[in-house]
Design a protein around this motif. Structure first.
Motif, PDB file in Angstrom:
ATOM      1  N   THR A 177     -18.487 121.066  29.157  1.00 24.53           N
ATOM      2  CA  THR A 177     -18.170 122.495  29.379  1.00 24.53           C
ATOM      3  C   THR A 177     -18.218 123.279  28.034  1.00 24.53           C
ATOM      4  O   THR A 177     -18.958 124.306  28.010  1.00 24.53           O
ATOM      5  CB  THR A 177     -16.767 122.774  30.138  1.00 24.53           C
ATOM      6  N   ARG A 178     -17.587 122.831  26.954  1.00 20.87           N
ATOM      7  CA  ARG A 178     -17.641 123.661  25.717  1.00 20.87           C
ATOM      8  C   ARG A 178     -17.298 122.521  24.875  1.00 20.87           C
ATOM      9  O   ARG A 178     -16.756 121.497  24.915  1.00 20.87           O
ATOM     10  CB  ARG A 178     -16.334 124.711  25.637  1.00 20.87           C
ATOM     11  N   GLN A 179     -17.712 122.764  23.564  1.00 27.18           N
ATOM     12  CA  GLN A 179     -17.468 121.530  22.561  1.00 27.18           C
ATOM     13  C   GLN A 179     -16.568 122.331  21.143  1.00 27.18           C
ATOM     14  O   GLN A 179     -17.085 123.607  21.035  1.00 27.18           O
ATOM     15  CB  GLN A 179     -18.883 121.136  22.032  1.00 27.18           C
ATOM     16  N   PHE A 180     -15.823 121.756  20.555  1.00 31.75           N
ATOM     17  CA  PHE A 180     -15.008 122.387  19.715  1.00 31.75           C
ATOM     18  C   PHE A 180     -15.314 121.404  18.530  1.00 31.75           C
ATOM     19  O   PHE A 180     -15.294 120.200  18.532  1.00 31.75           O
ATOM     20  CB  PHE A 180     -13.570 122.417  20.037  1.00 31.75           C
ATOM     21  N   SER A 181     -14.880 122.050  17.206  1.00 31.22           N
ATOM     22  CA  SER A 181     -14.661 121.275  15.923  1.00 31.22           C
ATOM     23  C   SER A 181     -13.217 120.817  15.701  1.00 31.22           C
ATOM     24  O   SER A 181     -13.210 119.593  14.747  1.00 31.22           O
ATOM     25  CB  SER A 181     -15.301 121.926  14.949  1.00 31.22           C
ATOM     26  N   THR A 182     -12.456 120.862  16.501  1.00 33.12           N
ATOM     27  CA  THR A 182     -10.844 120.571  16.164  1.00 33.12           C
ATOM     28  C   THR A 182     -10.274 120.275  17.659  1.00 33.12           C
ATOM     29  O   THR A 182     -10.524 120.984  18.408  1.00 33.12           O
ATOM     30  CB  THR A 182      -9.992 121.512  15.281  1.00 33.12           C
ATOM     31  N   GLU A 183      -9.378 119.481  17.776  1.00 29.30           N
ATOM     32  CA  GLU A 183      -8.682 118.948  18.754  1.00 29.30           C
ATOM     33  C   GLU A 183      -7.816 120.061  18.922  1.00 29.30           C
ATOM     34  O   GLU A 183      -7.599 120.442  20.345  1.00 29.30           O
ATOM     35  CB  GLU A 183      -7.503 117.802  18.454  1.00 29.30           C
ATOM     36  N   ASP A 184      -7.143 121.028  18.133  1.00 31.45           N
ATOM     37  CA  ASP A 184      -6.461 122.025  18.524  1.00 31.45           C
ATOM     38  C   ASP A 184      -7.034 123.031  19.492  1.00 31.45           C
ATOM     39  O   ASP A 184      -6.589 123.541  20.400  1.00 31.45           O
ATOM     40  CB  ASP A 184      -5.826 122.725  17.281  1.00 31.45           C
ATOM     41  N   GLU A 185      -8.352 123.398  18.815  1.00 26.59           N
ATOM     42  CA  GLU A 185      -9.092 124.248  19.507  1.00 26.59           C
ATOM     43  C   GLU A 185      -9.433 123.898  21.020  1.00 26.59           C
ATOM     44  O   GLU A 185      -9.095 124.571  21.948  1.00 26.59           O
ATOM     45  CB  GLU A 185     -10.491 124.539  19.101  1.00 26.59           C
ATOM     46  N   ALA A 186      -9.705 122.621  21.248  1.00 28.68           N
ATOM     47  CA  ALA A 186     -10.008 122.047  22.629  1.00 28.68           C
ATOM     48  C   ALA A 186      -9.029 122.057  23.360  1.00 28.68           C
ATOM     49  O   ALA A 186      -8.976 122.308  24.635  1.00 28.68           O
ATOM     50  CB  ALA A 186     -10.693 120.614  22.206  1.00 28.68           C
ATOM     51  N   CYS A 187      -8.040 121.602  22.928  1.00 30.04           N
ATOM     52  CA  CYS A 187      -6.554 121.795  23.644  1.00 30.04           C
ATOM     53  C   CYS A 187      -6.243 123.013  24.252  1.00 30.04           C
ATOM     54  O   CYS A 187      -5.813 123.280  25.379  1.00 30.04           O
ATOM     55  CB  CYS A 187      -5.407 120.795  22.950  1.00 30.04           C
ATOM     56  N   GLU A 188      -6.299 124.087  23.205  1.00 30.64           N
ATOM     57  CA  GLU A 188      -5.852 125.357  23.707  1.00 30.64           C
ATOM     58  C   GLU A 188      -6.706 125.735  24.603  1.00 30.64           C
ATOM     59  O   GLU A 188      -6.673 126.553  25.659  1.00 30.64           O
ATOM     60  CB  GLU A 188      -6.079 126.260  22.572  1.00 30.64           C
ATOM     61  N   TYR A 189      -8.134 125.446  24.565  1.00 41.45           N
ATOM     62  CA  TYR A 189      -9.106 125.947  25.433  1.00 41.45           C
ATOM     63  C   TYR A 189      -8.598 125.448  26.831  1.00 41.45           C
ATOM     64  O   TYR A 189      -8.751 126.016  28.197  1.00 41.45           O
ATOM     65  CB  TYR A 189     -10.489 125.588  25.185  1.00 41.45           C
ATOM     66  N   ILE A 190      -8.297 123.991  27.008  1.00 38.59           N
ATOM     67  CA  ILE A 190      -7.767 123.563  28.202  1.00 38.59           C
ATOM     68  C   ILE A 190      -6.679 124.043  28.859  1.00 38.59           C
ATOM     69  O   ILE A 190      -6.622 124.331  30.107  1.00 38.59           O
ATOM     70  CB  ILE A 190      -7.804 121.917  28.085  1.00 38.59           C
TER      71      ILE A 190
END
Length: 113
Positions: free
Chosen positions: A59-72
């Motif tokens: 769906t989307r790609q991020f460079s940090t775990e924090d960004e990915a988790c916030e998105y989820i």
């Protein structure tokens, strides 16, 4: 926030954590079939998506775990957009429906004669 924190936050707010992550196999959903969203980490990329029929759909790609988790978190907890018709829209919709059904009745009446 990290994935374990995301799971804790989701359980506290919505009652379940239907998410999975390859870095944390014992946390979140117990299998990919139960997960609504997944986080796949590879080569420093945090890829959010889901598995369907054995294939990963990003769906989307991020460079940090924090960004990915916030998105989820945002995707799973935000309120759905609710659209409510105004009285004018409702009236116009009823007019269109009534006109359409009148046409259909007339067609069937002519066919049955």
């Amino acid at each position: 926030m990290k994935f374990p924190e995301l799971c804790t936050k989701l359980v506290g707010e919505i009652g379940s954590a239907k998410v999975s992550c390859n870095l944390y196999p014992g946390i979140g959903a117990t299998s990919s079939e139960q997960a609504e969203m997944g986080l796949w980490v590879h080569d420093g990329i945090f890829d959010v998506g889901g598995e369907e029929r054995g294939e990963w759909n990003s769906t989307r790609q991020f460079s940090t775990e924090d960004e990915a988790c916030e998105y989820i978190y945002e995707r799973l907890t935000r309120e759905p957009d609710i659209w409510v018709q105004t009285p004018e829209e409702r009236r116009r919709s009823q007019e269109v429906s009534d006109a359409y059904f009148k046409q259909l009745k007339e067609r069937f009446r002519k066919r049955d004669i």
